[in-house]
Enzyme design. Structure first.
Site, PDB file in Angstrom:
ATOM      1  N   GLU A 429      -9.400  84.159-104.713  1.00 49.44           N
ATOM      2  CA  GLU A 429      -8.713  84.137-103.422  1.00 49.44           C
ATOM      3  C   GLU A 429      -8.945  82.793-102.733  1.00 49.44           C
ATOM      4  O   GLU A 429     -10.083  82.348-102.599  1.00 49.44           O
ATOM      5  CB  GLU A 429      -9.233  85.286-102.542  1.00 49.44           C
ATOM      6  CG  GLU A 429      -8.815  85.236-101.095  1.00 49.44           C
ATOM      7  CD  GLU A 429      -7.369  85.663-100.866  1.00 49.44           C
ATOM      8  OE1 GLU A 429      -6.712  86.092-101.835  1.00 49.44           O
ATOM      9  OE2 GLU A 429      -6.912  85.544 -99.716  1.00 49.44           O
ATOM     10  N   ASP A 502     -15.408  86.834-102.599  1.00 50.32           N
ATOM     11  CA  ASP A 502     -16.672  86.739-101.879  1.00 50.32           C
ATOM     12  C   ASP A 502     -17.357  88.097-101.775  1.00 50.32           C
ATOM     13  O   ASP A 502     -16.719  89.133-101.827  1.00 50.32           O
ATOM     14  CB  ASP A 502     -16.436  86.198-100.465  1.00 50.32           C
ATOM     15  CG  ASP A 502     -16.212  84.691-100.483  1.00 50.32           C
ATOM     16  OD1 ASP A 502     -16.838  84.027-101.332  1.00 50.32           O
ATOM     17  OD2 ASP A 502     -15.403  84.204 -99.677  1.00 50.32           O
ATOM     18  N   ASP A 504     -18.312  89.708 -99.363  1.00 55.85           N
ATOM     19  CA  ASP A 504     -18.258  90.191 -97.978  1.00 55.85           C
ATOM     20  C   ASP A 504     -17.082  91.161 -97.807  1.00 55.85           C
ATOM     21  O   ASP A 504     -16.440  91.541 -98.789  1.00 55.85           O
ATOM     22  CB  ASP A 504     -18.138  89.011 -97.000  1.00 55.85           C
ATOM     23  CG  ASP A 504     -16.888  88.174 -97.275  1.00 55.85           C
ATOM     24  OD1 ASP A 504     -16.013  88.639 -98.050  1.00 55.85           O
ATOM     25  OD2 ASP A 504     -16.788  87.067 -96.725  1.00 55.85           O
ATOM     26  N   ASP A 506     -14.071  90.787 -96.474  1.00 54.05           N
ATOM     27  CA  ASP A 506     -12.772  90.264 -96.889  1.00 54.05           C
ATOM     28  C   ASP A 506     -12.645  90.240 -98.410  1.00 54.05           C
ATOM     29  O   ASP A 506     -11.605  90.584 -98.969  1.00 54.05           O
ATOM     30  CB  ASP A 506     -12.567  88.847 -96.343  1.00 54.05           C
ATOM     31  CG  ASP A 506     -12.287  88.868 -94.844  1.00 54.05           C
ATOM     32  OD1 ASP A 506     -11.988  89.970 -94.325  1.00 54.05           O
ATOM     33  OD2 ASP A 506     -12.388  87.797 -94.209  1.00 54.05           O
TER      34      ASP A 506
END
Ligand code: TSJ
Length: 642
Positions: A429, A502, A504, A506
């Site tokens: 991404e 990632d 996290d 998102d």
């Protein structure tokens, strides 16, 4: 099928055959239970339970308990008639003894009709007995408790009356042989899931599962008066139905029966779970073929009749199954299982039976419920139009590609190697992470595809939107295998498809969206284990010239302990990882992409029903179930290994 009674063999002769039989099972367990891994271990339980379910199908049992005890001792209890214990003239031994000592004898004697559950590969309780360190059976029958004991298939205690009883039934206890299995630790959830499925398939049968092991005590009682109707209802519980009532059809003949429950919802995916003799037929087969053919035919005829289709217009099977959830269950005397995993039903007479059932009953249902009929047809017609639009979009992409001469997406940094078995593609991404990945990769075998633009929630979109989506189209072209019905795994350009996002919220979101897309439109890609999630490190630990990375909190603590070397005053700089985009190429290679060091999590679909539920809940319309799910499974959602 070995039948020692057939040639009137003497007791001694049959005993010799018996010994040979069970010895063979212990020599090559995999031949009889598939494998000696966790799956083979669990099959031992199903094999025993199948015998109790046969008794339920015969109409003499409505209660089964399956217990995992301390030391992974399994106990299965039913309230049936009890396995017959009297000596049979032909064999000179009791049915009880035959069941446990003669290969393939389980469940077949004294039976008849189609009311038999399949049993794994058609083997019986004797196989379980052969693979058990010890096995004990108690039969409550004729007011007495009869007991017999075995060790690794050998009789250690002949039938003995050990007491009196006022009930009937069979209890089997055993401990799997740890000399033969890779693991003998049972998984409660695995057993519970399977037993719940059996409870759905056998309406009115009560099945209890109990885990008594220390630290994990739990239990469930499963009973579905509505059988497979309730199965469909539960699968669709978080979806919005197109019609209130589950459509249910059943037919019974002398040697076979078929039963279907279905409901349309306003989503776009189809879920057909088919069973033959209570065994999941993952590869489908004649019953599924019969169902699909009849559904398509009935809906087309009905659409013609009410004037929704003009001239040569036709609904395809796929159009008719958009948003459809189906449970299809058949029972038959001589089920033939074919295919790679022996999970495809081969009996062609079942195709006719299911075709007739759905042909008659669904037609009548639609006649009697025109509002439901109309809702279903409207949906199928919309699906048909979307399919046409998708076809045009696809053709226009092909034309464009032909004109431009380049079929691969512009942002793809391809690898040099051409053999798909040796290559991998990282889907990343964002352009900055994409940049680091391109700089850090080994371009001989690693391709990088950065994603950009607005992602589409495929759970809320039809196939024509997928082709138009700027984020998904490059993924489709880079993988090269198409989507939907046209998906062809043989054309896959990389055997490892790695989602790198990632660690996290998102990152978790984009991972979930991509996985949903793969699950809905490239299912074989997921099922055959080609999809992976890369795992970037969570922490960076620096002390002087030493740099280490940790992938979990526990590892962080362990590593800091290690580099501290027992000196509490030494200072270590621990930083939380900043995200892929901020790692330099070398760091990214070292921590996340180098096959020697990286952690790759293969995405596995253990259970299509669970996966469907997860994606529906995470990606669907309803907010409440999503909130609930995320609260319950926060950890799981982070990793989403379905
Ligand atoms: F086979 C087994 F040991 F695995 C096993 C069998 C395990 C369990 C938990 C249950 C059973 C079982 C077998 N439950 N009920 C029966 N029923 C018979 O074997 C039975 C009883 C009576 C008659 C009859 O004709 O009178 C026939 C049968 C097949």
């Amino acid at each position: 099928m070995t039948d020692i009674t057939q040639n009137g063999a003497s007791y001694d002769a049959s005993q010799i055959q018996v010994l040979e039989g069970l010895e063979a099972v212990r020599k090559r367990p995999g031949m009889y239970i598939g494998s000696t891994s966790e799956s083979g271990l669990h099959h031992l339980v199903y094999e025993i339970v199948d015998n109790a379910i046969d008794e339920a199908l015969a109409g003499f049992c409505d209660d089964i308990t399956v217990k995992i005890g301390e030391g992974n001792i399994i106990t299965v209890i039913d309230n049936g008639r009890g396995i017959p214990v009297d000596i049979q003239e032909q064999t000179g031994s009791s049915a009880l003894e035959v069941v446990f000592t003669v290969l393939h004898a389980g469940g077949k004697f004294g039976g008849g009709g189609y009311k038999v559950s399949g049993g794994l590969h058609g083997v019986g309780a004797s196989v379980v007995n052969a693979l058990a360190e010890w096995l004990e059976v108690d039969v409550h029958r004729d007011g007495k408790i009869h007991q017999m004991k075995f060790s690794r298939g050998d009789i250690t205690q002949p039938i003995t009356v050990i007491g009196e009883t006022d009930r009937t039934g069979t209890t089997v206890r055993f401990r799997p042989d740890d000399e033969l299995f890779d693991t003998v630790v049972y998984n409660y959830e695995t057993i519970q899931t399977r037993m719940k499925e059996q409870a759905y398939l056998n309406a009115g049968l009560r099945i209890r599962t109990i885990d008594e092991r220390e630290g994990q005590a739990q239990s469930e009682e499963m009973y579905f008066e509505g059988g497979i109707r309730q199965f469909v209802q539960d699968i669709n519980k978080n979806k919005t139905g197109l019609h209130e009532e589950i459509i249910h059809m059943a037919v019974e003949q002398e040697t076979s029966m078929a039963e279907v429950a279905l409901q349309y919802n306003d989503g776009y995916s189809e879920l057909i779970l088919s069973f033959a003799n209570n065994i999941r037929t993952i590869e489908g087969g004649m019953h599924e073929t019969g169902f699909k053919g009849a559904l398509t035919r009935v809906l087309n005829n009905y659409a013609k009749k009410v004037g929704l289709l003009k001239g040569e217009e036709k609904l395809t099977g796929e159009d008719c199954r958009e948003g459809l959830t189906v449970i299809l269950s058949v029972r038959l005397t001589e089920a033939q299982f074919e295919g790679q995993t022996k999970s495809k039903l081969g009996n062609s007479e079942i195709k006719t039976l299911v075709e007739q059932l759905v042909g008659d009953k669904l037609d009548t249902f639609l006649e009697e419920n025109p509002a439901v009929g109309r809702a279903i047809l409207d949906k199928a017609v919309m699906a048909s139009r979307a399919r046409e639009a998708a076809k045009k979009a696809r053709e226009s992409i092909r034309r464009k590609n032909a004109l431009e001469g380049a079929t691969l997406p512009g942002k793809l940094a391809d690898c040099n190697e051409r053999d798909p078995a040796l290559t991998e593609i990282y889907i990343v991404e964002g352009d900055s992470a994409g940049g680091s990945a391109k700089g850090g990769r080994d371009s001989r075998f690693q391709a990088i595809l950065p994603l950009w633009g607005k992602m589409l929630n495929v759970e809320k979109a039809r196939v024509d939107k997928i082709y138009g989506n700027e984020k998904l189209t490059p993924v489709i072209t880079a993988l090269g295998a198409g989507i939907g019905e046209e998906f062809d795994l043989d054309k896959l350009r990389y055997h490892k498809v790695i989602i790198m996002a990632d660690a996290d919220v998102d990152g978790s979101h984009i991972r979930t969206l991509l996985l949903t897309f793969f699950f809905r439109y490239m299912r074989p890609l997921v099922e055959k284990g080609h999809v992976y999630a890369a795992q970037p490190p969570l922490y960076k630990l620096v002390r002087g010239k030493t740099i280490r990375y940790a992938y979990s909190d526990a590892e962080r603590d362990r590593i800091s302990e290690e580099i501290r070397g027992g000196d509490p005053k030494i200072k270590i700089d621990i930083s939380r990882n900043k995200g892929l985009g901020e790692m330099d190429p070398h760091e990214l290679w070292e921590t996340t992409m180098d096959p020697e060091n990286r952690i790759l999590n293969r995405i596995e679909i253990a259970d299509a029903v669970k996966a469907d539920e997860i994606f529906t809940v995470l990606m669907g319309e309803k907010v409440e179930p999503r909130k609930e799910y995320i609260e319950r499974n926060a950890q799981f959602v982070q990793n989403l290994d379905v």
